[in-house]
Structures are given as structure tokens and as C-alpha cells.
Design an enzyme around this catalytic site. Structure first.
Site, short mmCIF file in Angstrom:
data_model
loop_
_atom_site.label_atom_id
_atom_site.label_comp_id
_atom_site.label_asym_id
_atom_site.label_seq_id
_atom_site.Cartn_x
_atom_site.Cartn_y
_atom_site.Cartn_z
CD GLN A 111 1.48 -9.17 -2.21
OE1 GLN A 111 2.45 -9.64 -2.75
NE2 GLN A 111 0.26 -9.49 -2.59
N GLY A 148 -3.52 -4.97 -4.55
CA GLY A 148 -4.24 -3.91 -5.24
C GLY A 148 -3.37 -2.72 -5.60
CG HIS A 149 -0.85 -1.97 -8.10
ND1 HIS A 149 0.06 -1.65 -7.12
CD2 HIS A 149 -0.39 -3.12 -8.66
CE1 HIS A 149 1.02 -2.57 -7.10
NE2 HIS A 149 0.76 -3.46 -8.00
CG ASP A 182 -1.71 -1.24 1.43
OD1 ASP A 182 -2.19 -1.79 0.43
OD2 ASP A 182 -1.81 -1.70 2.58
CE LYS A 213 3.85 -2.49 -4.32
NZ LYS A 213 3.12 -2.20 -3.06
#
Length: 468
Positions: free
Chosen positions: A252, A39-40, A12, A15
Site C-alpha cells: 500500500q 497487489g504488485h 499502486d 513499488k
């Protein structure tokens, strides 16, 4: 050259924004580990793209590859590609034939195992997303996994299913003592608590060889028809030899790396830079000859269980401050929607991350979120059993007993993110620049970029790693 993007903390860190920005200078963007639990969120021109599996570079029109180190849920992959097409994009996504496939039974087992751990006195529940990531990696290590290449050959697929499925059924029924049919709804609820998009899956069908074969053979047909599968190592070698720029995207963060994180509160793969070579098949001398940029959030956040020494969870004032940062920073999981735990920046964690991955630079995000606070602290070390530590202990038990040692820094007033991004680094408030330079000096790594807002254009770039 190559560029590897690594999360420096617990995931988080933002990135996706940097992969998106520098991905415009790359010809290929490669996800080298993880699955659809990573998630992005990419923002461009006010449009928001939420991705959990498709490489973030897809928004920039580059070729995106899911490497052999990834575990792939084809339903998630197809859904994301279809959604991007509906938003007017035309993503070119390839999948390594050596990548492992997340099967429905992996997801069921993930939910059951987390539930059992949560009920156990040992309290070792990790707080997974319930998406089958860990069980898929377990099967990979146990040499009973199903790979993308197997979906392309119906006969091989059936053979693999006939070997694996009875073992999984026996595990559920004989070890966990559950009846697959009568317990269907209860287990479905436990594994879909995070808003799982497969909540309608029938639990019994997850252990039905015929049903699985029909479903995944059809998935193999779509992968073949759309020319989506590649021999990842060979493909990347040829692209590199042709002079193409390759960006490796880690999912991650360092401190949930299965080897270098706070075990057992970790993911099941290697987000650190060494995973880029293993998870893509491009040689370590090639990957290691490039740039490695660690992405740092200007504070700390985490979804899930595990130690967080600087967590703001003490008195009412700390909890109110955590709420303020959480709301300003949008600190809710992209995949899960869960509110993230909030803490001050932890330099021992960053020192460990920089050492493990060999950072050549860092990008510090969410600097704007800290603007306007009444106080600002940074953890510079830990006190543990009368000893001062400047890095993270090797065991989770010792880490959770660490007391943070803080340094208080000057705060800065809110600023216009767009104006600062346009004007450059010197337009940042002086106290913000002091903060960034303090961090850079503490980890002996230069700042390459500063995130001052969620949009791609709201990043102050000091160094483009592809120009180095």
C-alpha cells in the site's frame, strides 16, 4: 545494510518494479505488513507476474519472507507459489510464525461490515477488497487472533478456534441480525465483488469449528512439510549479522497508513518505514541505519474511497484526460481489477510521506505515461479557509475541503522507453528532466531512479541504494 521501500502516495505507485530491480542485490526480501489486498505486478522480459502476497523479490530468486506484521491467507499464498512454479520459477518463501492468519470468517465479516457502512448515513464505507484484512488486524489487536504458529499445533489450533468462532458467529447473528445459513449467497456475493478467488466458500462453514480445524490443520502440515515457517526476528538478525543485504517491502502507501493516512479511509497496518522494524522484528537502529526510498507515481491514482484533491473528475475534458492516463498507465487494481481514480501529482502528499518515513531518495515511476499530454499540472499546495497549506491536514474532513494550488509545467513528447533506459537519464526529454528536478527540489530528496516503462529494464537508475 538494509533498504526499505515505501509507497509515497495511496498505493499502486509501482513499488514491485523497484523491489524486483534492487531485489537482485538483496539476499532477503521482507514484506513487513499488509495482506493479499496489496497487489504488485512485476514484468521481466515480457513475462508478467501478478503477486498479491508473495514478496516481489521472489521473481529474482531471493528468499522472500512474510513478516510478523503481515496477515496471511494461506490459500492465496499457496496459489501464488504454485502459479510461479508453473511459470518456471522456484520461489523460496518463508512465513513468520508470529504472523496472523486470515480465516474464512474474517472475509465474511469484511463484506458484511462494508455493506452495513455503505448503507449507513455516515457514509464511512472504505472500499476494501473484502479479503478480511481489517477484521484480522482487529483480532490481532483484540488478542483473539490465530497465528501461523498455531496452525502447526492441532491442539492449540482447536483451542483458539473454540474461543474465537462463537464470538464471530454471535457478531454476525446478534449484532448484524443475519442468519448464517439463509443469507449465505447474498453475503458471498457482496464479499466477492472484486473477483475473489474464494467465491465458492460456504458461508456457514466459515463459522464451523470442525471444518475450520480440519482445513487449517492440513495447511499447517504443508507449511511444516515445506519448511516454510521461521522465527522472523531471529532469522533476520542472523542473516544481518552474517553480512547479508536485506530489503524491506512495504505494501500500500503512506496515505492509507492507519496512523499517518487519511483515516478512516486507510488500511489496518503501517506501510510507512517505521513499520519495517515492528513488522519484521529486526531492530529499529538496524533498519534506521539503512536507506529508505519512497516510490512516487508521476501522477496520482487511487482505488477506493477518500479525498483526492487533484482528481480529474470535473468537466468532460478532465474526465477524458483521466481516461487517457488510466488506459496508458494500466490503472486498474492488480487485486480488484477496479479502475483507479486519477489525479495530478500532489506535492503536499509527498512532503508528508518524506517526513514520516525519512526518505533518503525517491524513485519516480510512469514518467512515460505523461508523455504527449496537452497540459501538465502539479499541485504545490492547498487553499483551505483562506489559509495556504503545504502539507496534508490531519483530518480527512479538512483534507476533502482543500482546493489544490497548481503550477503548470512544460509537457514532453512520447519517447522510446527502451532506448532511454539504455542510454540513461540525459536521454530523457528536457521537460521530463525539469519535471523530475522540480519534484526533487520541492521535497528536498534526490531522485534515485526513474521508471519509463513497465519492464524491469525500463528503469533509469541514477543511484543504487545498496551502493550508498
Amino acid at each position: 545494510m538494509t533498504l526499505t521501500i515505501v509507497g509515497s502516495q495511496l498505493g499502486d505507485e509501482g513499488k514491485g518494479a523497484l523491489v524486483d530491480r534492487w531485489g537482485g542485490d538483496a539476499d532477503v526480501v521482507v514484506r513487513y505488513q499488509g495482506g493479499d489486498n496489496a497487489g504488485h505486478t512485476v514484468v521481466e522480459g515480457g513475462a508478467e507476474y501478478k503477486l498479491s502476497l508473495v514478496p516481489s523479490g521472489a521473481v529474482r530468486g531471493t528468499v522472500g519472507i512474510l513478516g510478523n506484521g503481515c496477515v496471511v491467507n494461506p490459500k492465496t499464498l499457496f496459489a501464488e507459489i504454485d502459479n510461479l512454479r508453473e511459470q518456471g520459477l522456484d520461489p523460496d518463501v518463508r512465513v513468520a510464525r508470529r504472523a496472523h492468519v486470515i480465516m474464512p470468517y474474517h472475509r465474511v465479516l469484511d463484506g458484511i461490515e462494508e455493506e452495513v457502512k455503505a448503507d449507513d448515513d455516515a457514509g464511512d464505507a472504505v472500499g476494501t477488497t473484502g479479503r478480511g484484512i481489517g477484521p484480522t488486524y482487529e483480532d490481532k489487536a483484540g488478542r483473539r487472533g490465530i497465528r501461523v504458529a498455531d496452525l502447526l499445533d492441532p491442539e492449540t489450533l482447536r483451542e483458539k478456534l473454540e474461543y474465537a468462532v462463537p464470538q464471530k458467529r454471535a457478531l454476525v447473528e446478534d449484532v448484524y441480525g443475519l442468519d448464517l445459513d439463509s443469507e449465505a449467497q447474498r453475503a458471498s456475493g457482496s464479499r466477492t465483488q472484486s473477483g475473489d478467488d474464494d467465491s465458492d466458500d460456504d458461508r456457514a462453514a466459515a463459522f464451523d469449528v470442525d471444518a475450520l480445524h480440519e482445513e487449517f490443520a492440513a495447511i499447517g502440515e504443508r507449511l511444516a512439510d515445506e519448511g516454510m515457517t521461521v522465527n522472523c526476528s531471529d532469522y533476520l538478525h542472523r542473516r544481518h549479522e552474517a553480512g547479508d543485504e536485506i530489503l524491506f517491502e512495504g505494501a500500500q502507501g503512506t496515505h492509507i497508513d492507519v496512523d499517518h493516512g487519511n483515516y478512516p479511509f486507510v488500511t489496518s497496518s503501517n506501510p510507512t518505514a517505521g513499520g519495517a522494524a515492528v513488522g519484521s522484528g529486526l531492530g529499529v537502529t538496524t533498519v534506521g541505519d539503512g536507506e529508505v526510498v519512497g516510490i512516487v507515481k508521476a501522477y496520482l491514482s487511487r482505488v477506493g474511497e477518500g479525498p483526492l484533491p487533484t482528481e480529474l473528475d470535473g468537466d468532460a475534458d478532465e474526465e477524458a484526460l483521466a481516461d487517457e492516463i488510466r488506459e496508458k498507465g494500466g490503472e486498474f487494481g492488480t487485486v480488484t481489477g477496479r479502475p483507479r481514480r486519477i489525479g495530478w501529482l500532489d506535492l503536499p502528499m509527498l512532503r508528508h510521506a518524506a517526513r514520516v518515513s525519512g526518505f533518503t531518495g525517491v524513485a519516480v515511476n510512469h514518467v512515460d505515461v505523461l508523455a504527449g499530454l496537452d497540459e501538465l499540472k502539479v499541485c504545490t499546495g492547498y487553499e483551505l479557509d483562506g489559509e495556504t497549506l503545504d502539507t496534508v491536514p490531519t483530518t480527512t474532513d479538512r483534507w476533502e475541503r482543500c482546493e489544490p494550488v497548481y503550477e503548470t509545467l512544460d509537457t514532453w513528447a512520447p519517447f522510446d522507453s527502451s532506448a532511454v533506459a539504455e542510454a540513461g537519464y540525459d536521454a530523457l526529454p528536457e521537460a521530463a528532466r525539469d519535471y523530475l528536478e522540480f519534484v526533487a527540489n520541492e521535497i528536498d530528496t534526490p531522485v534515485y531512479a526513474v521508471g519509463v516503462g513497465p519492464d524491469r529494464e525500463e528503469t533509469v537508475e541514477l543511484t543504487n541504494p545498496f551502493d550508498e
